[in-house]
Design a protein around this motif. Structure first.
Motif, PDB file in Angstrom:
ATOM      1  N   UNK A   1     -36.683 -32.549  53.227  1.00 50.07           N
ATOM      2  CA  UNK A   1     -36.472 -32.517  51.781  1.00 50.07           C
ATOM      3  C   UNK A   1     -36.327 -31.078  51.279  1.00 50.07           C
ATOM      4  N   UNK A   2     -37.067 -30.162  51.860  1.00 51.16           N
ATOM      5  CA  UNK A   2     -36.940 -28.767  51.435  1.00 51.16           C
ATOM      6  C   UNK A   2     -35.553 -28.222  51.782  1.00 51.16           C
ATOM      7  N   UNK A   3     -35.018 -28.604  52.935  1.00 46.14           N
ATOM      8  CA  UNK A   3     -33.673 -28.173  53.311  1.00 46.14           C
ATOM      9  C   UNK A   3     -32.644 -28.712  52.326  1.00 46.14           C
ATOM     10  N   UNK A   4     -32.791 -29.973  51.945  1.00 42.21           N
ATOM     11  CA  UNK A   4     -31.866 -30.576  50.985  1.00 42.21           C
ATOM     12  C   UNK A   4     -31.944 -29.855  49.649  1.00 42.21           C
ATOM     13  N   UNK A   5     -33.131 -29.449  49.245  1.00 44.66           N
ATOM     14  CA  UNK A   5     -33.256 -28.689  47.996  1.00 44.66           C
ATOM     15  C   UNK A   5     -32.511 -27.358  48.104  1.00 44.66           C
ATOM     16  N   UNK A   6     -32.663 -26.672  49.232  1.00 44.18           N
ATOM     17  CA  UNK A   6     -31.953 -25.411  49.413  1.00 44.18           C
ATOM     18  C   UNK A   6     -30.440 -25.637  49.367  1.00 44.18           C
ATOM     19  N   UNK A   7     -29.968 -26.702  49.993  1.00 45.89           N
ATOM     20  CA  UNK A   7     -28.530 -27.007  49.955  1.00 45.89           C
ATOM     21  C   UNK A   7     -28.068 -27.199  48.513  1.00 45.89           C
ATOM     22  N   UNK A   8     -28.903 -27.861  47.713  1.00 42.85           N
ATOM     23  CA  UNK A   8     -28.551 -28.099  46.316  1.00 42.85           C
ATOM     24  C   UNK A   8     -28.451 -26.783  45.547  1.00 42.85           C
ATOM     25  N   UNK A   9     -29.424 -25.907  45.736  1.00 40.23           N
ATOM     26  CA  UNK A   9     -29.389 -24.606  45.047  1.00 40.23           C
ATOM     27  C   UNK A   9     -28.152 -23.805  45.454  1.00 40.23           C
ATOM     28  N   UNK A  10     -27.860 -23.793  46.741  1.00 41.92           N
ATOM     29  CA  UNK A  10     -26.712 -23.022  47.226  1.00 41.92           C
ATOM     30  C   UNK A  10     -25.391 -23.622  46.757  1.00 41.92           C
ATOM     31  N   UNK A  11     -25.332 -24.942  46.662  1.00 42.64           N
ATOM     32  CA  UNK A  11     -24.081 -25.616  46.301  1.00 42.64           C
ATOM     33  C   UNK A  11     -23.747 -25.511  44.830  1.00 42.64           C
ATOM     34  N   UNK A  12     -24.731 -25.155  43.989  1.00 42.80           N
ATOM     35  CA  UNK A  12     -24.489 -25.143  42.546  1.00 42.80           C
ATOM     36  C   UNK A  12     -24.447 -23.741  41.945  1.00 42.80           C
ATOM     37  N   UNK A  13     -24.321 -22.723  42.775  1.00 45.90           N
ATOM     38  CA  UNK A  13     -24.210 -21.361  42.254  1.00 45.90           C
ATOM     39  C   UNK A  13     -22.792 -21.126  41.732  1.00 45.90           C
TER      40      UNK A  13
END
Length: 344
Positions: free
Chosen positions: A235-247
């Motif tokens: 779940x933490x990896x998915x959160x990081x993907x979300x942050x990176x994908x929305x910059x």
């Protein structure tokens, strides 16, 4: 039973036992554990050696401690709710006096305090997804496919993490969300459902599977849809993907006057610090608002995103004034006192 007769249980041991015995989902258990960390810090500072040292005054002192730490009202309520559940557990084991949990007064929150207005705007989501779909280097990457799924389905992290490779049916463009512990849906089998996605989303998923997805199994021998080089994405990896994908600097100049090649927020571990990046919850909020703006009913959106219509109305539907007007326009466009057809 007097306090002297009660078993001497330290706050640390009580929290550890409470969390280990909780039969909720993995997310719920983790949430309780996190929310009780401040209680443990306060208990150490306040000199609470054993749970039976707690009384109404001490509990009120803990609330003041939370308020002095500048926690948001929702955070304070969440941490006090966790304490209430811990005290109920201790009462059942005769570690603290009966009814102690009733001395925890939960703050009453306004609707604005209960919910967050942070969301990924539809225009921003459209530009980000257009960038990913047209980028030779980033098309079909984990960041891309996750954003496609989060935006077009509107589900929780647990939904996407639980997907196995076999849950994707490319010919039908269908995803099957199933509750298969240890991967869990929030409300178990009640949140099982099938969801159809658009051709653009399907192409991104297929590209991910064919070109980018690491061919890994998880600890239970299953083949996850979302994988890393170590197995099923956490779940933490998915959160990081979300942050990176929305910059936003992915497709335009940084709104914060930073240079992307040298910006520390493009690093995975610091991506959540970017002021314009969005967590999965904000993407989910934006997606649900967008789906409702497109004319889907609360009931249909609820079925798609696995939430009740009441929850969507209260926590996730965040239209601005123009979006509210657009929703009303079809019903009020011809409203005129001289228009008799309307009156009929």
């Amino acid at each position: 039973m007097t306090d002297r007769q009660r078993r001497k249980v330290s706050p640390e041991k009580a929290v550890r036992r409470f969390v280990s015995r909780h039969d909720g989902t993995e997310n719920t258990v983790r949430s309780y554990s996190n929310r009780l960390q401040d209680f443990l810090l306060w208990a150490d500072e306040y000199g609470i050696d054993h749970m039976h040292d707690l009384d109404g005054w001490a509990i009120d002192e803990y609330r003041e401690y939370l308020e002095a730490s500048e926690n948001a009202p929702t955070t304070i309520k969440g941490k006090l709710t966790a304490l209430t559940q811990l005290l109920k557990y201790c009462e059942s084991l005769e570690v603290v006096e009966d009814g102690l949990h009733e001395k925890v007064e939960l703050p009453t929150l306004t609707k604005e305090e209960e919910t967050s207005d942070e969301k990924l705007e539809a225009d921003e989501a459209s530009r980000l997804l257009e960038h990913f779909r047209n980028s030779p280097r980033q098309r079909g990457t984990a960041n891309h496919v996750l954003l496609e799924l989060m935006w077009h389905v509107g589900g929780r992290i647990s939904c996407f993490r639980a997907l196995d490779l076999g849950d994707w049916y490319p010919d039908e463009r269908k995803l099957e969300f199933r509750h298969r512990p240890p991967t869990r849906l929030k409300d178990g089998t009640e949140h099982e459902r099938n969801v159809v996605v658009s051709e653009g989303v399907a192409e991104a998923i297929d590209f991910w599977i064919e070109r980018e997805r690491p061919e890994k199994r998880d600890d239970n021998g299953r083949k996850p849809l979302l994988t890393t080089n170590h197995g099923r994405a956490s779940e933490s990896t998915i959160r990081f993907w979300s942050y990176l994908a929305t910059q936003p600097c992915l497709y335009r100049e940084c709104p914060h006057n930073r240079d992307r090649p040298s910006c520390p927020y493009t690093d995975r571990s610091k991506s959540s610090k970017c002021p314009s990046s969005r967590a999965p919850h904000a993407v989910r909020t934006g997606s649900i608002t967008w789906q409702l703006n497109r004319g889907l009913s609360y009931v249909r959106v609820a079925e798609r995103v696995a939430a009740s219509p009441e929850t969507i109305r209260r926590y996730y539907d965040k239209p601005d004034y123009d979006e509210q007007l657009a929703r009303r326009r079809p019903d009020t466009e011809g409203m005129d006192v001289l228009n008799r057809e309307v009156d009929r």
